[in-house]
Design a protein around this motif. Structure first.
Motif, mmCIF file in Angstrom:
data_model
loop_
_atom_site.group_PDB
_atom_site.id
_atom_site.type_symbol
_atom_site.label_atom_id
_atom_site.label_comp_id
_atom_site.label_asym_id
_atom_site.label_seq_id
_atom_site.Cartn_x
_atom_site.Cartn_y
_atom_site.Cartn_z
ATOM 1 N N TYR A 1 48.830 -18.899 -53.709
ATOM 2 C CA TYR A 1 48.450 -18.993 -54.354
ATOM 3 C C TYR A 1 48.173 -18.272 -55.449
ATOM 4 N N LEU B 1 49.722 -18.028 -59.306
ATOM 5 C CA LEU B 1 48.813 -17.437 -60.069
ATOM 6 C C LEU B 1 49.588 -16.405 -60.979
ATOM 7 N N GLU C 1 47.527 -22.807 -63.604
ATOM 8 C CA GLU C 1 46.559 -22.527 -64.060
ATOM 9 C C GLU C 1 45.329 -22.003 -63.470
ATOM 10 N N VAL C 2 44.627 -21.876 -64.438
ATOM 11 C CA VAL C 2 43.211 -20.719 -63.892
ATOM 12 C C VAL C 2 42.279 -21.532 -64.627
ATOM 13 N N VAL C 3 40.774 -22.123 -63.357
ATOM 14 C CA VAL C 3 40.086 -22.796 -63.706
ATOM 15 C C VAL C 3 38.968 -21.495 -64.421
ATOM 16 N N PRO C 4 38.230 -21.668 -65.202
ATOM 17 C CA PRO C 4 37.058 -20.919 -66.176
ATOM 18 C C PRO C 4 36.413 -21.401 -65.105
ATOM 19 N N LEU C 5 35.713 -20.243 -64.941
ATOM 20 C CA LEU C 5 33.912 -19.984 -63.895
ATOM 21 C C LEU C 5 32.908 -20.239 -65.207
ATOM 22 N N LYS C 6 31.944 -21.134 -65.029
ATOM 23 C CA LYS C 6 30.641 -21.181 -65.738
ATOM 24 C C LYS C 6 29.614 -20.051 -65.410
#
Length: 50
Positions: free
Chosen positions: A32, A36, A41-46
């Motif tokens: 993993y 990266l 794909e990097v998922v932005p955190l809110k």
């Protein structure tokens, strides 16, 4: 750690009880991180509203 078995012999045997699962999990994590690093794909955190 507080949840360790106090008996050092039993603790040594318990360490190997899930060895394959531990190796598989460590390999998954390493793969993993490599994805990266390679531009996966990097998922932005809110952020939580304060």
């Amino acid at each position: 750690m507080a949840h360790q078995d106090p008996d050092p012999v039993r603790r040594a045997y318990a360490r190997g009880a899930f060895w394959k699962e531990r190796v598989d999990m460590a390999q998954w994590w390493a793969d993993y991180l490599d994805r990266l690093k390679a531009g996966g794909e990097v998922v932005p955190l809110k952020r939580k509203a304060e």
